[in-house]
Motif scaffolding. Structure first.
Motif, PDB file in Angstrom:
ATOM      1  N   GLN A 132       0.836  -1.194   0.000  1.00  0.00           N
ATOM      2  CA  GLN A 132       0.000   0.000   0.000  1.00  0.00           C
ATOM      3  C   GLN A 132       0.881   1.257   0.000  1.00  0.00           C
ATOM      4  OE1 GLN A 132      -2.354   0.577   3.519  1.00  0.00           O
ATOM      5  NE2 GLN A 132      -3.816   1.901   2.464  1.00  0.00           N
ATOM      6  N   ASP A 133       1.932   1.258   0.796  1.00  0.00           N
ATOM      7  CA  ASP A 133       2.838   2.408   0.824  1.00  0.00           C
ATOM      8  C   ASP A 133       3.511   2.618  -0.529  1.00  0.00           C
ATOM      9  OD1 ASP A 133       2.204   2.970   3.433  1.00  0.00           O
ATOM     10  OD2 ASP A 133       4.050   2.135   4.282  1.00  0.00           O
ATOM     11  N   GLY A 134       3.845   1.522  -1.225  1.00  0.00           N
ATOM     12  CA  GLY A 134       4.431   1.637  -2.555  1.00  0.00           C
ATOM     13  C   GLY A 134       3.490   2.307  -3.532  1.00  0.00           C
ATOM     14  N   GLU A 135       2.223   1.923  -3.478  1.00  0.00           N
ATOM     15  CA  GLU A 135       1.238   2.531  -4.374  1.00  0.00           C
ATOM     16  C   GLU A 135       0.969   3.987  -4.005  1.00  0.00           C
ATOM     17  OE1 GLU A 135      -0.035   1.213  -7.210  1.00  0.00           O
ATOM     18  OE2 GLU A 135       1.426  -0.354  -6.786  1.00  0.00           O
ATOM     19  N   VAL A 136       0.937   4.279  -2.718  1.00  0.00           N
ATOM     20  CA  VAL A 136       0.748   5.667  -2.275  1.00  0.00           C
ATOM     21  C   VAL A 136       1.933   6.515  -2.739  1.00  0.00           C
ATOM     22  CG1 VAL A 136       0.693   7.165  -0.235  1.00  0.00           C
ATOM     23  CG2 VAL A 136      -0.746   5.147  -0.321  1.00  0.00           C
ATOM     24  N   ALA A 137       3.138   5.967  -2.644  1.00  0.00           N
ATOM     25  CA  ALA A 137       4.330   6.708  -3.079  1.00  0.00           C
ATOM     26  C   ALA A 137       4.279   6.999  -4.576  1.00  0.00           C
ATOM     27  CB  ALA A 137       5.590   5.912  -2.731  1.00  0.00           C
ATOM     28  N   LYS A 138       3.833   6.015  -5.380  1.00  0.00           N
ATOM     29  CA  LYS A 138       3.711   6.236  -6.828  1.00  0.00           C
ATOM     30  C   LYS A 138       2.676   7.318  -7.119  1.00  0.00           C
ATOM     31  CE  LYS A 138       4.886   1.537  -8.191  1.00  0.00           C
ATOM     32  NZ  LYS A 138       4.337   0.288  -8.753  1.00  0.00           N
ATOM     33  N   ALA A 139       1.556   7.261  -6.427  1.00  0.00           N
ATOM     34  CA  ALA A 139       0.499   8.261  -6.640  1.00  0.00           C
ATOM     35  C   ALA A 139       0.973   9.649  -6.225  1.00  0.00           C
ATOM     36  CB  ALA A 139      -0.753   7.875  -5.859  1.00  0.00           C
ATOM     37  N   MET A 140       1.690   9.718  -5.098  1.00  0.00           N
ATOM     38  CA  MET A 140       2.205  11.015  -4.647  1.00  0.00           C
ATOM     39  C   MET A 140       3.207  11.576  -5.644  1.00  0.00           C
ATOM     40  SD  MET A 140       2.701  10.417  -0.554  1.00  0.00           S
ATOM     41  CE  MET A 140       3.514  11.998  -0.300  1.00  0.00           C
ATOM     42  N   ALA A 141       4.051  10.718  -6.203  1.00  0.00           N
ATOM     43  CA  ALA A 141       5.065  11.184  -7.148  1.00  0.00           C
ATOM     44  C   ALA A 141       4.447  11.705  -8.439  1.00  0.00           C
ATOM     45  CB  ALA A 141       6.048  10.058  -7.461  1.00  0.00           C
ATOM     46  N   SER A 142       3.313  11.125  -8.853  1.00  0.00           N
ATOM     47  CA  SER A 142       2.718  11.570 -10.109  1.00  0.00           C
ATOM     48  C   SER A 142       1.726  12.717  -9.940  1.00  0.00           C
ATOM     49  CB  SER A 142       2.035  10.394 -10.810  1.00  0.00           C
ATOM     50  OG  SER A 142       0.971   9.911 -10.027  1.00  0.00           O
ATOM     51  N   HIS A 143       1.059  12.795  -8.785  1.00  0.00           N
ATOM     52  CA  HIS A 143       0.021  13.821  -8.620  1.00  0.00           C
ATOM     53  C   HIS A 143       0.462  15.012  -7.773  1.00  0.00           C
ATOM     54  CE1 HIS A 143      -2.901  11.364 -10.639  1.00  0.00           C
ATOM     55  NE2 HIS A 143      -2.605  10.349  -9.841  1.00  0.00           N
ATOM     56  N   THR A 144       1.137  14.759  -6.677  1.00  0.00           N
ATOM     57  CA  THR A 144       1.582  15.836  -5.787  1.00  0.00           C
ATOM     58  C   THR A 144       3.040  15.624  -5.411  1.00  0.00           C
ATOM     59  OG1 THR A 144       0.753  14.603  -3.889  1.00  0.00           O
ATOM     60  CG2 THR A 144      -0.694  16.304  -4.789  1.00  0.00           C
ATOM     61  N   PRO A 145       3.953  15.840  -6.352  1.00  0.00           N
ATOM     62  CA  PRO A 145       5.368  15.561  -6.077  1.00  0.00           C
ATOM     63  C   PRO A 145       5.965  16.510  -5.042  1.00  0.00           C
ATOM     64  CG  PRO A 145       5.108  16.596  -8.220  1.00  0.00           C
ATOM     65  CD  PRO A 145       3.727  16.348  -7.687  1.00  0.00           C
ATOM     66  N   LEU A 146       6.965  15.997  -4.344  1.00  0.00           N
ATOM     67  CA  LEU A 146       7.690  16.807  -3.373  1.00  0.00           C
ATOM     68  C   LEU A 146       8.655  17.771  -4.050  1.00  0.00           C
ATOM     69  CD1 LEU A 146       8.582  13.985  -0.830  1.00  0.00           C
ATOM     70  CD2 LEU A 146       6.785  15.689  -0.615  1.00  0.00           C
ATOM     71  N   GLY A 147       9.125  17.410  -5.234  1.00  0.00           N
ATOM     72  CA  GLY A 147      10.029  18.278  -5.979  1.00  0.00           C
ATOM     73  C   GLY A 147      11.433  17.724  -6.115  1.00  0.00           C
ATOM     74  N   ILE A 148      11.745  16.637  -5.416  1.00  0.00           N
ATOM     75  CA  ILE A 148      13.103  16.110  -5.497  1.00  0.00           C
ATOM     76  C   ILE A 148      13.369  15.471  -6.862  1.00  0.00           C
ATOM     77  CG2 ILE A 148      12.624  13.855  -4.476  1.00  0.00           C
ATOM     78  CD1 ILE A 148      15.357  14.358  -2.952  1.00  0.00           C
ATOM     79  N   GLY A 149      12.351  14.861  -7.460  1.00  0.00           N
ATOM     80  CA  GLY A 149      12.503  14.291  -8.799  1.00  0.00           C
ATOM     81  C   GLY A 149      12.728  15.378  -9.837  1.00  0.00           C
ATOM     82  N   LYS A 150      12.003  16.478  -9.710  1.00  0.00           N
ATOM     83  CA  LYS A 150      12.175  17.613 -10.629  1.00  0.00           C
ATOM     84  C   LYS A 150      13.558  18.217 -10.481  1.00  0.00           C
ATOM     85  CE  LYS A 150      10.537  21.034 -13.266  1.00  0.00           C
ATOM     86  NZ  LYS A 150      11.350  21.109 -14.452  1.00  0.00           N
ATOM     87  N   ALA A 151      14.035  18.328  -9.251  1.00  0.00           N
ATOM     88  CA  ALA A 151      15.382  18.858  -9.020  1.00  0.00           C
ATOM     89  C   ALA A 151      16.429  17.955  -9.659  1.00  0.00           C
ATOM     90  CB  ALA A 151      15.636  19.013  -7.530  1.00  0.00           C
ATOM     91  N   MET A 152      16.219  16.640  -9.556  1.00  0.00           N
ATOM     92  CA  MET A 152      17.166  15.701 -10.161  1.00  0.00           C
ATOM     93  C   MET A 152      17.159  15.817 -11.680  1.00  0.00           C
ATOM     94  SD  MET A 152      17.304  11.578 -10.195  1.00  0.00           S
ATOM     95  CE  MET A 152      16.116  11.537 -11.508  1.00  0.00           C
ATOM     96  N   THR A 153      15.971  15.896 -12.288  1.00  0.00           N
ATOM     97  CA  THR A 153      15.914  16.003 -13.744  1.00  0.00           C
ATOM     98  C   THR A 153      16.486  17.332 -14.226  1.00  0.00           C
ATOM     99  OG1 THR A 153      13.636  16.789 -13.636  1.00  0.00           O
ATOM    100  CG2 THR A 153      13.961  14.447 -14.009  1.00  0.00           C
ATOM    101  N   ASP A 154      16.263  18.402 -13.489  1.00  0.00           N
ATOM    102  CA  ASP A 154      16.855  19.693 -13.860  1.00  0.00           C
ATOM    103  C   ASP A 154      18.375  19.628 -13.811  1.00  0.00           C
ATOM    104  OD1 ASP A 154      14.329  20.718 -14.198  1.00  0.00           O
ATOM    105  OD2 ASP A 154      14.322  21.842 -12.307  1.00  0.00           O
ATOM    106  N   PHE A 155      18.908  18.995 -12.771  1.00  0.00           N
ATOM    107  CA  PHE A 155      20.353  18.871 -12.625  1.00  0.00           C
ATOM    108  C   PHE A 155      20.938  18.031 -13.761  1.00  0.00           C
ATOM    109  CE2 PHE A 155      24.016  16.458 -11.026  1.00  0.00           C
ATOM    110  CZ  PHE A 155      24.872  17.511 -10.735  1.00  0.00           C
ATOM    111  N   LEU A 156      20.292  16.907 -14.080  1.00  0.00           N
ATOM    112  CA  LEU A 156      20.803  16.028 -15.128  1.00  0.00           C
ATOM    113  C   LEU A 156      20.648  16.643 -16.513  1.00  0.00           C
ATOM    114  CD1 LEU A 156      19.621  12.529 -13.885  1.00  0.00           C
ATOM    115  CD2 LEU A 156      21.932  13.457 -13.858  1.00  0.00           C
ATOM    116  N   SER A 157      19.603  17.430 -16.723  1.00  0.00           N
ATOM    117  CA  SER A 157      19.404  18.031 -18.044  1.00  0.00           C
ATOM    118  C   SER A 157      20.442  19.113 -18.340  1.00  0.00           C
ATOM    119  CB  SER A 157      17.996  18.595 -18.178  1.00  0.00           C
ATOM    120  OG  SER A 157      17.816  19.705 -17.331  1.00  0.00           O
ATOM    121  N   LYS A 158      21.043  19.691 -17.298  1.00  0.00           N
ATOM    122  CA  LYS A 158      22.092  20.690 -17.523  1.00  0.00           C
ATOM    123  C   LYS A 158      23.317  20.070 -18.181  1.00  0.00           C
ATOM    124  CE  LYS A 158      20.748  23.738 -13.766  1.00  0.00           C
ATOM    125  NZ  LYS A 158      21.095  24.260 -12.449  1.00  0.00           N
ATOM    126  N   SER A 159      23.554  18.776 -17.927  1.00  0.00           N
ATOM    127  CA  SER A 159      24.714  18.111 -18.521  1.00  0.00           C
ATOM    128  C   SER A 159      24.413  17.599 -19.925  1.00  0.00           C
ATOM    129  CB  SER A 159      25.167  16.943 -17.640  1.00  0.00           C
ATOM    130  OG  SER A 159      24.174  15.940 -17.615  1.00  0.00           O
TER     131      SER A 159
END
Length: 109
Positions: free
Chosen positions: A69-96
């Motif tokens: 259940q926690d795994g599914e909640v984490a997936k839903a949170m990441a797609s609907h209400t992200p914390l922003g850490i994934g976006k920060a990672m993609t921004d950092f990687l896209s600079k390279s």
């Protein structure tokens, strides 16, 4: 004699050297979303381990269900209400990757 199909070069560690999939913004966004889901899942798991009281119903089955259940909640949170850490990672990687920083379409007028 038929030619043998070759696969992309794989290092002795089992990790491939093919980085062509990194050139796609969609793949980078998906990786950021999955990273966010993993991070959120680890956070939820850590919160569950910090028990404030004993549960009335403890069993391995309930623990397994709670982890799923926690795994599914984490997936839903990441797609609907992200914390922003994934976006920060993609921004950092896209600079390279200068190819990813170029606009794909004309900006709206």
């Amino acid at each position: 004699m038929t030619p043998i199909a070759t696969t992309p070069s794989i290092a002795p560690t089992g990790i491939g050297n093919d980085s062509s999939r990194l050139k796609s913004t969609d793949n980078l966004d998906k990786a950021g979303q999955k990273f966010e889901a993993i991070f959120t899942g680890m956070m939820l798991k850590s919160m569950r381990q910090a028990k404030l009281s004993d549960s009335l119903f403890e069993s391995k089955a309930l623990d397994t269900f709670t982890e799923m259940q926690d795994g599914e909640v984490a997936k839903a949170m990441a797609s609907h209400t992200p914390l922003g850490i994934g976006k920060a990672m993609t921004d950092f990687l896209s600079k390279s990757q200068p190819d990813l920083n170029q606009p794909t379409s004309d900006p709206p007028k």
